[in-house]
Design a protein around this motif. Structure first.
Motif, PDB file in Angstrom:
ATOM      1  N   LEU A 120     -22.804 -38.350 -10.943  1.00 25.61           N
ATOM      2  CA  LEU A 120     -22.689 -37.393 -12.037  1.00 25.61           C
ATOM      3  C   LEU A 120     -23.134 -36.042 -11.520  1.00 25.61           C
ATOM      4  O   LEU A 120     -24.159 -35.935 -10.853  1.00 25.61           O
ATOM      5  CB  LEU A 120     -23.580 -37.802 -13.214  1.00 25.61           C
ATOM      6  N   VAL A 121     -22.381 -35.014 -11.831  1.00 25.06           N
ATOM      7  CA  VAL A 121     -22.732 -33.653 -11.467  1.00 25.06           C
ATOM      8  C   VAL A 121     -23.439 -33.057 -12.672  1.00 25.06           C
ATOM      9  O   VAL A 121     -22.926 -33.103 -13.790  1.00 25.06           O
ATOM     10  CB  VAL A 121     -21.481 -32.808 -11.148  1.00 25.06           C
ATOM     11  N   VAL A 122     -24.621 -32.491 -12.442  1.00 28.17           N
ATOM     12  CA  VAL A 122     -25.420 -31.961 -13.548  1.00 28.17           C
ATOM     13  C   VAL A 122     -26.327 -30.848 -13.037  1.00 28.17           C
ATOM     14  O   VAL A 122     -26.569 -30.744 -11.839  1.00 28.17           O
ATOM     15  CB  VAL A 122     -26.250 -33.105 -14.196  1.00 28.17           C
ATOM     16  N   ILE A 123     -26.796 -30.043 -13.953  1.00 29.59           N
ATOM     17  CA  ILE A 123     -27.801 -29.035 -13.628  1.00 29.59           C
ATOM     18  C   ILE A 123     -29.062 -29.413 -14.383  1.00 29.59           C
ATOM     19  O   ILE A 123     -29.023 -29.624 -15.595  1.00 29.59           O
ATOM     20  CB  ILE A 123     -27.342 -27.632 -14.050  1.00 29.59           C
ATOM     21  N   THR A 124     -30.162 -29.524 -13.665  1.00 28.61           N
ATOM     22  CA  THR A 124     -31.439 -29.837 -14.310  1.00 28.61           C
ATOM     23  C   THR A 124     -32.382 -28.651 -14.167  1.00 28.61           C
ATOM     24  O   THR A 124     -32.277 -27.879 -13.203  1.00 28.61           O
ATOM     25  CB  THR A 124     -32.104 -31.086 -13.683  1.00 28.61           C
ATOM     26  N   PRO A 125     -33.311 -28.506 -15.124  1.00 29.14           N
ATOM     27  CA  PRO A 125     -34.272 -27.397 -15.020  1.00 29.14           C
ATOM     28  C   PRO A 125     -35.064 -27.421 -13.709  1.00 29.14           C
ATOM     29  O   PRO A 125     -35.352 -26.385 -13.133  1.00 29.14           O
ATOM     30  CB  PRO A 125     -35.189 -27.609 -16.226  1.00 29.14           C
ATOM     31  N   LYS A 126     -35.376 -28.611 -13.229  1.00 31.78           N
ATOM     32  CA  LYS A 126     -36.195 -28.738 -12.023  1.00 31.78           C
ATOM     33  C   LYS A 126     -35.386 -28.557 -10.736  1.00 31.78           C
ATOM     34  O   LYS A 126     -35.826 -27.894  -9.802  1.00 31.78           O
ATOM     35  CB  LYS A 126     -36.870 -30.111 -12.023  1.00 31.78           C
ATOM     36  N   ASP A 127     -34.170 -29.130 -10.691  1.00 25.45           N
ATOM     37  CA  ASP A 127     -33.427 -29.204  -9.436  1.00 25.45           C
ATOM     38  C   ASP A 127     -32.217 -28.285  -9.327  1.00 25.45           C
ATOM     39  O   ASP A 127     -31.628 -28.178  -8.261  1.00 25.45           O
ATOM     40  CB  ASP A 127     -32.941 -30.642  -9.210  1.00 25.45           C
ATOM     41  N   GLY A 128     -31.810 -27.655 -10.420  1.00 23.28           N
ATOM     42  CA  GLY A 128     -30.555 -26.902 -10.389  1.00 23.28           C
ATOM     43  C   GLY A 128     -29.401 -27.877 -10.277  1.00 23.28           C
ATOM     44  O   GLY A 128     -29.451 -28.992 -10.803  1.00 23.28           O
ATOM     45  N   LEU A 129     -28.345 -27.494  -9.562  1.00 24.34           N
ATOM     46  CA  LEU A 129     -27.183 -28.369  -9.384  1.00 24.34           C
ATOM     47  C   LEU A 129     -27.600 -29.589  -8.580  1.00 24.34           C
ATOM     48  O   LEU A 129     -28.136 -29.468  -7.486  1.00 24.34           O
ATOM     49  CB  LEU A 129     -26.066 -27.615  -8.660  1.00 24.34           C
ATOM     50  N   THR A 130     -27.354 -30.755  -9.155  1.00 20.00           N
ATOM     51  CA  THR A 130     -27.733 -31.989  -8.473  1.00 20.00           C
ATOM     52  C   THR A 130     -26.776 -33.104  -8.858  1.00 20.00           C
ATOM     53  O   THR A 130     -25.909 -32.932  -9.709  1.00 20.00           O
ATOM     54  CB  THR A 130     -29.206 -32.363  -8.795  1.00 20.00           C
ATOM     55  N   TYR A 131     -26.944 -34.236  -8.215  1.00 18.84           N
ATOM     56  CA  TYR A 131     -26.092 -35.399  -8.457  1.00 18.84           C
ATOM     57  C   TYR A 131     -26.975 -36.571  -8.851  1.00 18.84           C
ATOM     58  O   TYR A 131     -28.018 -36.800  -8.248  1.00 18.84           O
ATOM     59  CB  TYR A 131     -25.284 -35.738  -7.204  1.00 18.84           C
ATOM     60  N   LEU A 132     -26.532 -37.297  -9.865  1.00 24.94           N
ATOM     61  CA  LEU A 132     -27.258 -38.467 -10.352  1.00 24.94           C
ATOM     62  C   LEU A 132     -26.354 -39.686 -10.222  1.00 24.94           C
ATOM     63  O   LEU A 132     -25.129 -39.554 -10.237  1.00 24.94           O
ATOM     64  CB  LEU A 132     -27.632 -38.283 -11.826  1.00 24.94           C
ATOM     65  N   PRO A 133     -26.955 -40.879 -10.183  1.00 21.48           N
ATOM     66  CA  PRO A 133     -26.119 -42.082 -10.182  1.00 21.48           C
ATOM     67  C   PRO A 133     -25.300 -42.168 -11.475  1.00 21.48           C
ATOM     68  O   PRO A 133     -25.774 -41.795 -12.544  1.00 21.48           O
ATOM     69  CB  PRO A 133     -27.133 -43.224 -10.105  1.00 21.48           C
ATOM     70  N   VAL A 134     -24.087 -42.668 -11.365  1.00 23.46           N
ATOM     71  CA  VAL A 134     -23.192 -42.743 -12.517  1.00 23.46           C
ATOM     72  C   VAL A 134     -23.763 -43.635 -13.624  1.00 23.46           C
ATOM     73  O   VAL A 134     -23.465 -43.435 -14.797  1.00 23.46           O
ATOM     74  CB  VAL A 134     -21.774 -43.181 -12.069  1.00 23.46           C
ATOM     75  N   ASN A 135     -24.630 -44.583 -13.271  1.00 23.20           N
ATOM     76  CA  ASN A 135     -25.192 -45.467 -14.299  1.00 23.20           C
ATOM     77  C   ASN A 135     -26.242 -44.774 -15.180  1.00 23.20           C
ATOM     78  O   ASN A 135     -26.780 -45.397 -16.089  1.00 23.20           O
ATOM     79  CB  ASN A 135     -25.731 -46.758 -13.691  1.00 23.20           C
ATOM     80  N   TYR A 136     -26.516 -43.487 -14.960  1.00 21.23           N
ATOM     81  CA  TYR A 136     -27.389 -42.725 -15.856  1.00 21.23           C
ATOM     82  C   TYR A 136     -26.632 -42.257 -17.101  1.00 21.23           C
ATOM     83  O   TYR A 136     -27.219 -41.760 -18.042  1.00 21.23           O
ATOM     84  CB  TYR A 136     -27.962 -41.505 -15.151  1.00 21.23           C
ATOM     85  N   ALA A 137     -25.319 -42.412 -17.095  1.00 22.02           N
ATOM     86  CA  ALA A 137     -24.494 -41.989 -18.250  1.00 22.02           C
ATOM     87  C   ALA A 137     -24.798 -42.877 -19.453  1.00 22.02           C
ATOM     88  O   ALA A 137     -24.886 -44.099 -19.336  1.00 22.02           O
ATOM     89  CB  ALA A 137     -23.021 -42.055 -17.899  1.00 22.02           C
ATOM     90  N   ILE A 138     -24.955 -42.236 -20.624  1.00 17.18           N
ATOM     91  CA  ILE A 138     -25.205 -42.985 -21.857  1.00 17.18           C
ATOM     92  C   ILE A 138     -24.055 -42.817 -22.859  1.00 17.18           C
ATOM     93  O   ILE A 138     -24.001 -43.526 -23.869  1.00 17.18           O
ATOM     94  CB  ILE A 138     -26.547 -42.596 -22.513  1.00 17.18           C
TER      95      ILE A 138
END
Length: 144
Positions: A120-138
């Motif tokens: 998953l492509v996302v921007i987080t307050p801590k990391d900026g642009l980052t990638y998460l495992p697809v199983n984090y999708a809700i």
């Protein structure tokens, strides 16, 4: 909602544009990135449909989101899906370019399945642009 014929190149261009850019509630947050990736993937702009994406704090952002969707990011995604004719799907069925909502350490974020289909492509307050495992999708919506 159909994918743009050149969506992968357009998607990569958006990612390169934002590499290394720090998170900012007003200009560079999970909703602004998702809106840009949605436009890259489909050729359709969702910005006019979304609430004011330039809130300056987390509180202001949430207030605008609640006003817009009567809830958080999942109801906002449902409303967007209805507007653009996307089907809500089980999160683990999401494919490349599909918009999703992710839970990252208790932080609920708008994200997009990466062109590799495994992240998953996302921007987080801590990391900026980052990638998460697809199983984090809700929650997820299909772009065909």
């Amino acid at each position: 909602m159909k994918k743009h014929p050149d969506w992968v190149a357009r998607f990569v261009k958006v990612l390169k544009l934002h590499e290394g850019e720090p998170f900012d509630w007003a200009t560079h947050n999970c909703c602004t990135l998702s809106a840009e990736l949605f436009e890259a993937t489909t050729g359709q702009s969702s910005r006019a449909f979304f609430p004011d994406l330039s809130a300056k704090t987390k509180r202001e952002s949430f207030r605008e989101l609640v006003k817009f969707s009567k809830g958080g990011l999942v109801p906002a995604g449902d409303k967007m899906a209805e507007k653009f004719g996307m089907e809500k799907i089980p999160p683990l069925m999401a494919q490349r370019g599909d918009p999703v909502v992710a839970d990252f350490d208790g932080e609920i974020l708008m994200a997009t399945v990466g062109f590799d289909g495994r992240s998953l492509v996302v921007i987080t307050p801590k990391d900026g642009l980052t990638y998460l495992p697809v199983n984090y999708a809700i929650a997820a919506w299909r772009i065909t």
